[in-house]
Design a protein around this motif. Structure first.
Motif, mmCIF file in Angstrom:
data_model
loop_
_atom_site.group_PDB
_atom_site.id
_atom_site.type_symbol
_atom_site.label_atom_id
_atom_site.label_comp_id
_atom_site.label_asym_id
_atom_site.label_seq_id
_atom_site.Cartn_x
_atom_site.Cartn_y
_atom_site.Cartn_z
ATOM 1 N N ASN A 89 50.572 55.350 35.631
ATOM 2 C CA ASN A 89 50.202 55.225 37.039
ATOM 3 C C ASN A 89 48.865 54.530 37.284
ATOM 4 O OD1 ASN A 89 52.569 56.638 37.893
ATOM 5 N ND2 ASN A 89 51.571 58.560 37.315
ATOM 6 N N MET A 90 48.243 54.032 36.224
ATOM 7 C CA MET A 90 46.969 53.340 36.397
ATOM 8 C C MET A 90 47.186 51.982 37.076
ATOM 9 S SD MET A 90 44.742 54.045 32.950
ATOM 10 C CE MET A 90 43.364 53.157 33.660
ATOM 11 N N ARG A 91 46.379 51.721 38.126
ATOM 12 C CA ARG A 91 46.471 50.455 38.850
ATOM 13 C C ARG A 91 45.089 49.869 39.082
ATOM 14 N NH1 ARG A 91 51.031 50.776 43.638
ATOM 15 N NH2 ARG A 91 52.738 51.658 42.395
ATOM 16 N N SER A 92 45.032 48.554 39.138
ATOM 17 C CA SER A 92 43.769 47.876 39.418
ATOM 18 C C SER A 92 43.379 48.049 40.881
ATOM 19 C CB SER A 92 43.875 46.377 39.104
ATOM 20 O OG SER A 92 44.003 46.159 37.723
ATOM 21 N N VAL A 93 42.083 48.002 41.119
ATOM 22 C CA VAL A 93 41.555 47.977 42.476
ATOM 23 C C VAL A 93 40.816 46.654 42.656
ATOM 24 C CG1 VAL A 93 41.397 50.479 42.690
ATOM 25 C CG2 VAL A 93 39.478 49.212 41.718
ATOM 26 N N ASP A 94 40.225 46.470 43.817
ATOM 27 C CA ASP A 94 39.545 45.210 44.140
ATOM 28 C C ASP A 94 38.055 45.489 44.343
ATOM 29 O OD1 ASP A 94 38.836 42.695 44.913
ATOM 30 O OD2 ASP A 94 40.015 42.668 46.753
ATOM 31 N N PRO A 95 37.292 45.678 43.266
ATOM 32 C CA PRO A 95 35.888 46.088 43.415
ATOM 33 C C PRO A 95 34.998 45.040 44.068
ATOM 34 C CG PRO A 95 36.335 45.462 41.145
ATOM 35 C CD PRO A 95 37.660 45.479 41.848
ATOM 36 N N ASP B 290 40.507 34.320 47.147
ATOM 37 C CA ASP B 290 40.625 32.915 46.743
ATOM 38 C C ASP B 290 41.570 32.265 47.746
ATOM 39 O OD1 ASP B 290 40.545 30.546 45.417
ATOM 40 O OD2 ASP B 290 41.750 31.175 43.718
ATOM 41 N N THR B 291 42.770 31.906 47.334
ATOM 42 C CA THR B 291 43.756 31.445 48.309
ATOM 43 C C THR B 291 44.327 32.626 49.088
ATOM 44 O OG1 THR B 291 45.432 31.535 46.572
ATOM 45 C CG2 THR B 291 44.357 29.418 46.958
ATOM 46 N N LYS B 292 44.210 33.812 48.503
ATOM 47 C CA LYS B 292 44.625 35.034 49.181
ATOM 48 C C LYS B 292 43.804 36.198 48.628
ATOM 49 C CE LYS B 292 48.903 34.787 47.868
ATOM 50 N NZ LYS B 292 50.338 35.115 47.681
ATOM 51 N N LYS B 293 43.868 37.343 49.261
ATOM 52 C CA LYS B 293 43.129 38.507 48.801
ATOM 53 C C LYS B 293 43.675 38.990 47.461
ATOM 54 C CE LYS B 293 41.856 40.385 53.342
ATOM 55 N NZ LYS B 293 41.976 41.569 54.230
ATOM 56 N N TYR B 294 42.752 39.400 46.585
ATOM 57 C CA TYR B 294 43.156 39.925 45.286
ATOM 58 C C TYR B 294 44.018 41.169 45.458
ATOM 59 C CZ TYR B 294 42.584 42.111 40.644
ATOM 60 O OH TYR B 294 42.795 42.709 39.423
ATOM 61 N N ARG C 63 47.447 40.122 46.154
ATOM 62 C CA ARG C 63 48.094 39.566 44.966
ATOM 63 C C ARG C 63 48.556 40.674 44.025
ATOM 64 N NH1 ARG C 63 45.456 34.390 42.142
ATOM 65 N NH2 ARG C 63 45.935 33.679 44.244
ATOM 66 N N LEU C 64 47.753 41.721 43.905
ATOM 67 C CA LEU C 64 48.150 42.866 43.084
ATOM 68 C C LEU C 64 49.412 43.515 43.634
ATOM 69 C CD1 LEU C 64 44.683 44.542 42.404
ATOM 70 C CD2 LEU C 64 46.202 43.576 40.666
ATOM 71 N N ALA C 65 49.429 43.726 44.943
ATOM 72 C CA ALA C 65 50.584 44.362 45.575
ATOM 73 C C ALA C 65 51.844 43.521 45.381
ATOM 74 C CB ALA C 65 50.306 44.586 47.059
ATOM 75 N N ARG D 58 40.787 38.158 33.703
ATOM 76 C CA ARG D 58 41.176 38.032 35.111
ATOM 77 C C ARG D 58 39.968 37.674 35.955
ATOM 78 N NH1 ARG D 58 44.885 42.768 37.239
ATOM 79 N NH2 ARG D 58 46.072 41.939 35.479
ATOM 80 N N MET D 59 39.931 36.452 36.461
ATOM 81 C CA MET D 59 38.750 35.933 37.146
ATOM 82 C C MET D 59 38.422 36.720 38.411
ATOM 83 S SD MET D 59 39.985 32.483 39.070
ATOM 84 C CE MET D 59 41.119 32.548 40.462
ATOM 85 N N MET D 60 39.427 37.354 39.021
ATOM 86 C CA MET D 60 39.191 38.085 40.261
ATOM 87 C C MET D 60 38.326 39.326 40.067
ATOM 88 S SD MET D 60 42.228 36.455 40.104
ATOM 89 C CE MET D 60 43.721 37.411 40.028
ATOM 90 N N GLU D 61 38.122 39.721 38.800
ATOM 91 C CA GLU D 61 37.281 40.882 38.525
ATOM 92 C C GLU D 61 35.975 40.497 37.830
ATOM 93 O OE1 GLU D 61 39.248 44.247 36.815
ATOM 94 O OE2 GLU D 61 41.106 43.890 37.899
#
Length: 280
Positions: free
Chosen positions: A78-84, A89-93, A96-98, A168-171
């Protein structure tokens, strides 16, 4: 003069009984272009029977191949990334995760599980390339580190299956820190005498190559896999020279001593089991 006139009788074709070809029945190899039935392609472990091209597959497929009867217990499901960083970029991280979770039907770019391989307990962490390019963010690094910790605590060998575009560049720095985290856990496994096997598949690049993917007690690769830190185009532009033929393929790396051997997908179970018999 009848041939100048259109005879409406007998030329109409009813489409009510036309049979459409269902999607997903055929597989076209991207390398040799030979078309085979999807069922036959899957039975051959997603490897082209004509040219031996190893198609990209995810953790779900590797687990079916490696774990006895495909049975395993998933770790940290159940571990999921968040957007710290609230990255856009072209869209919200976060969006993109969702989208990736909905499309791929997994929560992250790596799936970890424990099961048996030929009756022997083993922990496997396999990457999902179609989840944001298999990129390594904070959760990917944490899940791999926890899988290694499980191996240490339960005296179980650990195997990773890498397929990634890198960090992952978004992090930003959060993702780069995972290189140190996973490398530190591998050092702890070595101190504890826990075997660590790294399987590199196509492609394995960037921060994943520069960390846990190349730190195995034994490093193996599938045929024809692209393995390197930066891509061939970037390397060529940086050094200003043409690259050797086959540069950064698993065969090139084997020739230059970067990996220990190349193994076809159908032989992975046998090779891993043989290695574990030798060291345990």
């Amino acid at each position: 003069m009848a041939w100048f006139k259109r005879n409406k009788e007998g030329i109409t074709t009813s489409t009510s009984e036309k049979k459409e070809t269902p999607e997903g029945l055929w597989y076209k190899c991207p390398k040799c272009k030979v078309i085979t039935a999807v069922e036959d392609h899957q039975a051959n472990l997603w490897v082209c029977a004509n040219c031996n091209y190893h198609e990209k597959i995810n953790a779900k497929e590797y687990f079916k191949i490696l774990f006895d009867n495909g049975e395993f217990t998933e770790l940290d499901p159940n571990m999921r990334s968040v957007d710290p960083l609230n990255f856009v970029d072209t869209k919200k991280y976060s969006d993109r995760l969702a989208e990736a979770i909905k499309k791929v039907k997994v929560n992250e770019a790596v799936t970890t599980g424990v099961g048996k391989l030929n009756g022997r307990d083993i922990v496997i962490a396999a990457m999902n390339f179609n989840f944001i390019g298999g990129s390594m963010g904070s959760v990917v690094g944490e899940k791999i580190a926890r899988a290694m910790k499980y191996g240490i605590e339960h005296r179980v060998p650990v195997m990773t299956i890498s397929k990634s575009g890198g960090a992952r560049m978004m992090e930003a720095a959060y993702s780069l820190m995972q290189m140190a985290k996973t490398a530190a856990m591998i050092a702890r496994m070595r101190e504890a005498g826990i075997p660590y096997i790294s399987l590199l598949t196509d492609p394995t690049t960037g921060g994943v190559t520069a960390s846990f993917a190349m730190l195995g007690d034994i490093n193996i690769a599938e045929p024809g896999a692209l393995i390197g830190f930066a891509g061939p185009r970037v390397v060529k532009e940086t050094i200003g020279k043409d690259l050797p033929e086959g540069f950064q393929t698993s065969e090139f790396l084997l020739e230059h001593g970067f990996i220990d051997f190349i193994v076809e997908r159908k032989n992975i179970r046998e090779k891993v089991d043989f290695f574990l018999q030798c060291v345990m």
